[in-house]
Design a protein around this motif. Structure first.
Motif, short mmCIF file in Angstrom:
data_model
loop_
_atom_site.label_atom_id
_atom_site.label_comp_id
_atom_site.label_asym_id
_atom_site.label_seq_id
_atom_site.Cartn_x
_atom_site.Cartn_y
_atom_site.Cartn_z
N UNK A 1 0.83 -1.21 0.00
CA UNK A 1 0.00 0.00 0.00
C UNK A 1 0.87 1.26 0.00
N UNK A 2 1.90 1.30 0.84
CA UNK A 2 2.77 2.48 0.87
C UNK A 2 3.59 2.58 -0.41
N UNK A 3 4.01 1.44 -0.96
CA UNK A 3 4.73 1.45 -2.22
C UNK A 3 3.89 2.00 -3.35
N UNK A 4 2.61 1.66 -3.36
CA UNK A 4 1.73 2.21 -4.39
C UNK A 4 1.60 3.72 -4.27
N UNK A 5 1.54 4.22 -3.04
CA UNK A 5 1.49 5.68 -2.86
C UNK A 5 2.80 6.33 -3.31
N UNK A 6 3.91 5.71 -2.96
CA UNK A 6 5.22 6.28 -3.27
C UNK A 6 5.57 6.27 -4.75
N UNK A 7 5.33 5.15 -5.40
CA UNK A 7 5.88 4.94 -6.73
C UNK A 7 4.90 5.17 -7.87
N UNK A 8 3.72 5.65 -7.57
CA UNK A 8 2.80 5.98 -8.66
C UNK A 8 3.20 7.34 -9.21
N UNK A 9 3.06 7.52 -10.48
CA UNK A 9 3.38 8.81 -11.08
C UNK A 9 4.87 9.05 -11.19
N UNK A 10 5.24 10.31 -11.31
CA UNK A 10 6.62 10.72 -11.51
C UNK A 10 7.44 10.54 -10.24
N UNK A 11 8.77 10.56 -10.40
CA UNK A 11 9.64 10.52 -9.23
C UNK A 11 9.29 11.66 -8.30
N UNK A 12 9.46 11.41 -7.01
CA UNK A 12 9.07 12.43 -6.03
C UNK A 12 9.91 12.36 -4.78
N UNK A 13 9.78 13.41 -3.99
CA UNK A 13 10.47 13.54 -2.71
C UNK A 13 9.40 13.65 -1.63
N UNK A 14 9.43 12.76 -0.66
CA UNK A 14 8.43 12.80 0.40
C UNK A 14 9.10 12.73 1.77
N UNK A 15 8.44 13.31 2.73
CA UNK A 15 8.83 13.11 4.13
C UNK A 15 7.93 12.00 4.67
N UNK A 16 8.32 11.44 5.79
CA UNK A 16 7.48 10.41 6.41
C UNK A 16 6.13 10.99 6.78
N UNK A 17 6.12 12.20 7.25
CA UNK A 17 4.86 12.84 7.65
C UNK A 17 3.93 13.03 6.45
N UNK A 18 4.50 13.45 5.32
CA UNK A 18 3.68 13.66 4.11
C UNK A 18 3.11 12.32 3.63
N UNK A 19 3.94 11.27 3.63
CA UNK A 19 3.44 9.97 3.21
C UNK A 19 2.38 9.45 4.18
N UNK A 20 2.57 9.69 5.47
CA UNK A 20 1.57 9.29 6.46
C UNK A 20 0.24 10.00 6.18
N UNK A 21 0.29 11.31 5.90
CA UNK A 21 -0.93 12.06 5.57
C UNK A 21 -1.61 11.48 4.33
N UNK A 22 -0.82 11.12 3.31
CA UNK A 22 -1.39 10.51 2.11
C UNK A 22 -2.04 9.17 2.44
N UNK A 23 -1.40 8.39 3.32
CA UNK A 23 -1.94 7.09 3.70
C UNK A 23 -3.26 7.25 4.44
N UNK A 24 -3.33 8.22 5.35
CA UNK A 24 -4.57 8.48 6.08
C UNK A 24 -5.66 8.91 5.11
N UNK A 25 -5.33 9.80 4.17
CA UNK A 25 -6.31 10.26 3.18
C UNK A 25 -6.80 9.10 2.30
N UNK A 26 -5.95 8.09 2.09
CA UNK A 26 -6.33 6.92 1.29
C UNK A 26 -6.98 5.84 2.14
N UNK A 27 -7.24 6.16 3.40
CA UNK A 27 -7.90 5.24 4.34
C UNK A 27 -7.08 3.98 4.61
#
Length: 149
Positions: free
Chosen positions: A36-62
């Protein structure tokens, strides 16, 4: 070995099996949370994330993950060569999906990172490392501020 050698181009990555194959290829067990986290991270173009930003995306994705799980997963992905850790100061650490040789612009005003191709920066006169050690990589972070007015 390039960790992304068998990975489809990022825009084509939303399929579960692509993230699954990437994890297995990196020697990681494809757990539900890693997938699930890999799908959030690696979809789309290369990106730079913080743990907090990825956590927020995970919460938003339920997704049911803790911030500690996000940190642990990011570090596991980094250790496996799927991410590159960029420490811009003592308090801010970014995880970069682009593991190829490159550097970064940091926009100080908003903390945004932008890639600089590795061939565009030359670092000369590096000191000789102590005996038994070798230089693994050099990270250049060019800090920017927005012009006023």
């Amino acid at each position: 070995m390039d960790a992304f050698a068998n990975r489809p181009l990022s825009p084509d990555l939303p399929e579960r099996h692509s993230v699954h194959d990437m994890l297995v290829g990196a020697g990681l067990r494809p757990t539900r949370q890693r997938l699930a986290l890999g799908e959030l991270l690696f979809r789309g173009a290369d990106r730079h994330v913080t743990a907090e930003r990825l956590f927020d995306e995970a919460v938003a994705a339920h997704l049911s993950v803790s911030l500690a799980t996000v940190y642990n997963t990011l570090h596991q992905f980094t250790d496996a060569g799927l991410l590159r850790e960029i420490a811009v100061d003592g308090a801010r650490v970014y995880f970069d999906t682009n593991v190829k040789d490159h550097h970064h612009f940091l926009v100080e005003d908003d903390g945004e990172l932008h890639d600089i191709p590795g061939s565009n920066v030359t670092v000369a006169n590096l000191p000789t490392p102590p005996k038994g050690l070798r230089i693994d990589r050099v990270d250049v972070v060019v800090r920017l501020r927005r012009e006023e007015g």
